[in-house]
Design a protein around this motif. Structure first.
Motif, PDB file in Angstrom:
ATOM      1  N   CYS A   1      31.726   5.810 -17.546  1.00 38.92           N
ATOM      2  CA  CYS A   1      31.754   5.174 -18.865  1.00 38.92           C
ATOM      3  C   CYS A   1      32.631   3.927 -18.853  1.00 38.92           C
ATOM      4  N   ALA A   2      33.749   3.967 -18.127  1.00 37.83           N
ATOM      5  CA  ALA A   2      34.644   2.810 -18.064  1.00 37.83           C
ATOM      6  C   ALA A   2      33.955   1.617 -17.409  1.00 37.83           C
ATOM      7  N   PHE A   3      33.141   1.877 -16.405  1.00 38.72           N
ATOM      8  CA  PHE A   3      32.431   0.782 -15.742  1.00 38.72           C
ATOM      9  C   PHE A   3      31.234   0.302 -16.561  1.00 38.72           C
ATOM     10  N   ALA A   4      30.667   1.178 -17.386  1.00 36.25           N
ATOM     11  CA  ALA A   4      29.655   0.732 -18.346  1.00 36.25           C
ATOM     12  C   ALA A   4      30.294  -0.182 -19.379  1.00 36.25           C
ATOM     13  N   ASP A   5      31.495   0.183 -19.844  1.00 35.84           N
ATOM     14  CA  ASP A   5      32.222  -0.658 -20.787  1.00 35.84           C
ATOM     15  C   ASP A   5      32.554  -2.013 -20.163  1.00 35.84           C
ATOM     16  N   LEU A   6      32.925  -1.998 -18.888  1.00 37.78           N
ATOM     17  CA  LEU A   6      33.218  -3.244 -18.183  1.00 37.78           C
ATOM     18  C   LEU A   6      31.993  -4.159 -18.191  1.00 37.78           C
ATOM     19  N   ALA A   7      30.839  -3.615 -17.827  1.00 35.25           N
ATOM     20  CA  ALA A   7      29.619  -4.426 -17.795  1.00 35.25           C
ATOM     21  C   ALA A   7      29.318  -4.995 -19.181  1.00 35.25           C
ATOM     22  N   ALA A   8      29.460  -4.168 -20.219  1.00 34.25           N
ATOM     23  CA  ALA A   8      29.179  -4.634 -21.580  1.00 34.25           C
ATOM     24  C   ALA A   8      30.146  -5.746 -21.987  1.00 34.25           C
ATOM     25  N   ARG A   9      31.418  -5.566 -21.674  1.00 35.05           N
ATOM     26  CA  ARG A   9      32.434  -6.545 -22.064  1.00 35.05           C
ATOM     27  C   ARG A   9      32.279  -7.862 -21.304  1.00 35.05           C
ATOM     28  N   MET A  10      31.785  -7.778 -20.059  1.00 33.48           N
ATOM     29  CA  MET A  10      31.638  -8.971 -19.224  1.00 33.48           C
ATOM     30  C   MET A  10      30.242  -9.586 -19.316  1.00 33.48           C
ATOM     31  N   ASN A  11      29.405  -9.010 -20.156  1.00 30.60           N
ATOM     32  CA  ASN A  11      28.041  -9.526 -20.347  1.00 30.60           C
ATOM     33  C   ASN A  11      27.199  -9.386 -19.079  1.00 30.60           C
ATOM     34  N   TRP A  12      27.485  -8.359 -18.290  1.00 28.24           N
ATOM     35  CA  TRP A  12      26.684  -8.069 -17.100  1.00 28.24           C
ATOM     36  C   TRP A  12      25.594  -7.067 -17.488  1.00 28.24           C
ATOM     37  N   PRO A  13      24.384  -7.244 -17.014  1.00 26.93           N
ATOM     38  CA  PRO A  13      23.287  -6.390 -17.501  1.00 26.93           C
ATOM     39  C   PRO A  13      23.234  -4.989 -16.902  1.00 26.93           C
ATOM     40  N   TYR A  14      23.960  -4.734 -15.791  1.00 26.13           N
ATOM     41  CA  TYR A  14      23.764  -3.465 -15.091  1.00 26.13           C
ATOM     42  C   TYR A  14      25.094  -2.811 -14.684  1.00 26.13           C
ATOM     43  N   THR A  15      25.029  -1.500 -14.503  1.00 22.30           N
ATOM     44  CA  THR A  15      26.076  -0.748 -13.821  1.00 22.30           C
ATOM     45  C   THR A  15      25.395   0.261 -12.901  1.00 22.30           C
ATOM     46  N   LEU A  16      26.043   0.563 -11.785  1.00 23.57           N
ATOM     47  CA  LEU A  16      25.445   1.448 -10.778  1.00 23.57           C
ATOM     48  C   LEU A  16      26.100   2.821 -10.780  1.00 23.57           C
TER      49      LEU A  16
ATOM     50  N   ALA B   1      39.606 -18.558 -18.356  1.00 26.11           N
ATOM     51  CA  ALA B   1      38.568 -19.386 -17.722  1.00 26.11           C
ATOM     52  C   ALA B   1      37.849 -18.633 -16.618  1.00 26.11           C
ATOM     53  N   ALA B   2      38.597 -17.875 -15.801  1.00 25.33           N
ATOM     54  CA  ALA B   2      37.980 -17.118 -14.713  1.00 25.33           C
ATOM     55  C   ALA B   2      37.115 -15.994 -15.256  1.00 25.33           C
ATOM     56  N   ARG B   3      37.594 -15.339 -16.310  1.00 29.07           N
ATOM     57  CA  ARG B   3      36.802 -14.271 -16.910  1.00 29.07           C
ATOM     58  C   ARG B   3      35.532 -14.837 -17.535  1.00 29.07           C
ATOM     59  N   SER B   4      35.654 -15.972 -18.191  1.00 29.08           N
ATOM     60  CA  SER B   4      34.476 -16.627 -18.773  1.00 29.08           C
ATOM     61  C   SER B   4      33.490 -17.046 -17.684  1.00 29.08           C
ATOM     62  N   PHE B   5      34.007 -17.534 -16.570  1.00 25.31           N
ATOM     63  CA  PHE B   5      33.158 -17.929 -15.445  1.00 25.31           C
ATOM     64  C   PHE B   5      32.301 -16.750 -14.980  1.00 25.31           C
ATOM     65  N   LEU B   6      32.903 -15.569 -14.857  1.00 28.78           N
ATOM     66  CA  LEU B   6      32.170 -14.392 -14.381  1.00 28.78           C
ATOM     67  C   LEU B   6      31.201 -13.865 -15.430  1.00 28.78           C
ATOM     68  N   LYS B   7      31.460 -14.148 -16.688  1.00 28.06           N
ATOM     69  CA  LYS B   7      30.514 -13.751 -17.729  1.00 28.06           C
ATOM     70  C   LYS B   7      29.244 -14.601 -17.691  1.00 28.06           C
TER      71      LYS B   7
END
Length: 652
Positions: A324-339, A544-550
């Motif tokens: 769940c924590a890694f799903a939250d990470l993907a959602a917060r970072m605007n990444w479409p997937y978690t494994l 800026a780095a976090r935005s870059f990864l988003k």
């Protein structure tokens, strides 16, 4: 027609003046020459009888700026079939009419979206002493060459006992090669002269001619169910790399090491990407020569970034709360997937795999899921195992996955490139496509162009990636140089699941800077890019780095090598729509200065540059902003083992 000898300077010519020379007056003089459309790559075909060897062979030369370089002075040809041999005493029958191959296609993911398969091609017809026919298909591309064998007869089933294809490479040619291992997870070693080792080698292999005028990368492409994967071997002669079949013991001894074929038959393409180092890095030749997509509707295939819990916690998927924590990470970072990696079938601490899938989907993220490839070909007992082995297994499993909302599968531990395993790979891809499931392979083969034929194949491991920070202390010191070799070797030929961009430490520490790690997200191309750090590693980044990864894409419209040398440093710019992302790293244990020119930008357009570079020490990032255009350049300082990342957006 003009008859150029192989030592003449060859002028640039169009297809209308394609050089085809055939002197049938003397068997010693028989030869064919084929040039690329831009005239830079020249493939010659010769009969070796004059030198006491009656076999036919190729030469490959490179012409640029008034200079011709004989890059590959000899490529021996031939096959040994179970019923007869096709090598020595081959009779030349005729040369077909030269044709221009000119095909445009769009790639769903990769280093370039709009691709061109453009080459001059000729087919040479031969017969052996028994009058059995074999054809040689040769292509000269602007960025390399390719050739394959063809048995044109309509009837017959045989084994290929041996392939006699062998590349002779001058000992003074500098080369970067990886010792053969079934998972393709070793290091590349640079060598030349008396430092060249005699052993078996993985694909791809990179070479630089002694005068530095030409680079080339040897590989194979369009491998299908009709053959096995091959590798390079100079075990007998240091200067000659012969294609060899899989070892009998690969895959725990399962399957035959020699392929069976049914006529008519064509071999995989033997490919050489050739030109400047920029040409090599930007090339899509491995995909260009491969079969077009068999999937008509590809709208469901969506490249993207993935959160991944294994690197920071090898048993992360066993814990529902970690998932769940890694799903939250993907959602917060605007990444479409978690494994969900291994052990999802024994998940506990608050939920099971069905609960995890519901939670992930509730966050606007799509789940991916891991499988052991199973079967007797792997010694790994990790579960779930054996659910991919048969068509019936796969249909049952894929039906369940689609109901639960999974978007793709990761399949691990193949350990063989024998023909039976090639069939297994392709069976998985075809069945997964019927359920609109994306696929990626681990513990696997190096890309052979399958991503063009099956664009639901998003990425492969086949690399010593960041996972190796878990496996021993050697990766800590080896990673900086290794990271600066991969963009020129392994990642040239297809997607690479290195699992990059980690700022905290796993079981063994980093010595790369945070700027170096951030850059890897651009430098390493993968249709599913797994960012491997724990959530706090990303949450604690500067804005800026976090935005870059988003914003970071996982599929590109264009790729340019801006500068670099294998094992030393590398700077690559990749474009998505009208935005550019740039990554650069330094492998060496000393600071470096680098000048970045923006001449790849559209002239007359101003852009906003966000530059995230090394700060005063390796754990600090420094961000700056400025307006640039195609005439601009900037000076950068890279820390030892440092790096930088940048994004460049047009001003509205």
């Amino acid at each position: 027609m003009v008859n150029y000898s192989k030592h003449n300077i060859v002028e640039r010519i169009s297809l209308a003046f394609l050089v085809i020379v055939l002197n049938i007056q003397s068997v010693f003089a028989q030869q064919v020459k084929l040039q690329s459309p831009n005239g830079k790559v020249v493939v010659g075909v010769y009969n070796g009888q004059a030198t006491g060897n009656s076999g036919w062979y190729l030469t490959v030369s490179y012409y640029d700026q008034g200079k011709i370089t004989e890059a590959v002075p000899r490529i021996d040809l031939g096959l040994v079939r179970s019923d007869q041999e096709f090598s020595k005493e081959m009779q030349f029958v005729k040369a077909g009419k030269p044709v221009l191959i000119n095909e445009q296609y769009n790639a769903v993911h990769g280093k370039r979206s709009a691709c061109n398969n453009t080459a001059n091609e000729v087919i040479l017809f031969f017969a052996n002493q028994g009058k059995a026919r074999i054809n040689l298909i040769i292509r000269a591309y602007n960025d390399g060459f390719a050739f394959r064998y063809e048995f044109p007869e309509k009837i017959g089933t045989f084994q290929i006992k041996e392939e006699l294809t062998a590349y002779t490479i001058p000992m003074k040619t500098l080369r970067w090669m990886e010792k053969w291992n079934p998972a393709n997870e070793g290091y590349y070693a640079a060598m030349s002269g008396d430092k060249v080792k005699k052993q078996e080698w993985c694909y791809p292999a990179l070479f630089m001619t002694s005068d530095s005028s030409c680079w080339f990368l040897l590989h194979e492409a369009d491998l299908d169910r009709n053959y096995c994967g091959t590798k390079l071997s100079n075990s007998i002669d240091s200067s000659k790399y012969k294609l060899s079949f899989p070892d009998a013991g690969d895959g725990r001894g399962q399957g035959s090491r020699t392929p069976s074929i049914t006529l008519p038959w064509r071999s995989p393409w033997r490919v050489g990407i050739m030109g400047s180092l920029q040409d090599v890095v930007a090339s899509t030749l491995v995909d260009d020569v491969s079969a077009p997509s068999v999937i008509k509707n590809t709208d469901w295939i969506k490249p993207g970034l993935v959160s991944w819990n294994y690197w920071s916690d090898n048993h992360g998927t066993r814990d529902y709360k970690t998932v769940c924590a890694f799903a939250d990470l993907a959602a917060r970072m605007n990444w479409p997937y978690t494994l969900l990696d291994w052990e999802w079938d024994v998940m506990r601490n608050g939920g099971n795999v069905e609960d995890a899938a519901k939670y992930i989907l509730s966050k606007g993220v799509k789940p991916l899921i891991w499988y052991n490839s199973g079967g007797d070909h792997t010694w790994v007992s990790s579960t779930p195992k054996d659910r991919m082995l048969t068509h019936e297994n796969r249909v049952a499993e894929f039906t369940k996955l689609k109901k639960l909302g999974f978007a793709g599968i990761k399949v691990d531990f193949f350990e063989s490139e024998k023909q039976d395993m090639i069939k297994y790979y392709l069976d998985i891809l075809e069945d997964a496509a019927q359920f609109n499931l994306m696929v990626y392979f681990h513990g696997c083969i190096v890309p052979r162009g399958w991503a063009r034929t099956y664009p639901n194949l998003m990425t492969y491991e086949a690399v010593r990636g960041a996972e190796w920070y878990n496996n021993g202390p050697d990766f800590t010191t080896a990673a900086p140089e290794h990271n600066c070799i991969l963009p020129f070797t392994r990642n040239v030929v297809g997607a690479m699941d290195y699992t990059p961009v980690t700022f905290t430490n796993s079981q063994f520490p980093h010595i790369t800077s945070c700027g170096h790690e951030l850059a890897l997200g651009v430098l390493f191309e993968s249709g599913l890019q797994h960012l491997a750090d724990r959530p706090e590693g990303y949450y604690s980044l500067p804005d800026a780095a976090r935005s870059f990864l988003k914003q970071l894409p996982a599929a590109w419209d264009d790729t340019n090598l801006l500068s670099g040398f294998p094992g030393k440093d590398v700077v690559i710019a990749r474009r998505k729509a009208d935005a550019w992302f740039i990554g650069g790293i330094n492998a060496e244990s000393r600071e470096k200065k680098n000048k970045i020119s923006f001449d790849f930008l559209t002239p007359g357009v101003q852009y906003k540059l966000t530059l995230i570079a090394d700060g005063s020490h390796d754990k600090e990032l420094s961000t700056s902003y400025q307006v640039v255009d195609s005439a601009s350049s900037i000076d950068l300082k890279l820390l030892r083992r440092g790096g930088f990342a940048a994004c460049v957006y047009p001003l509205k």
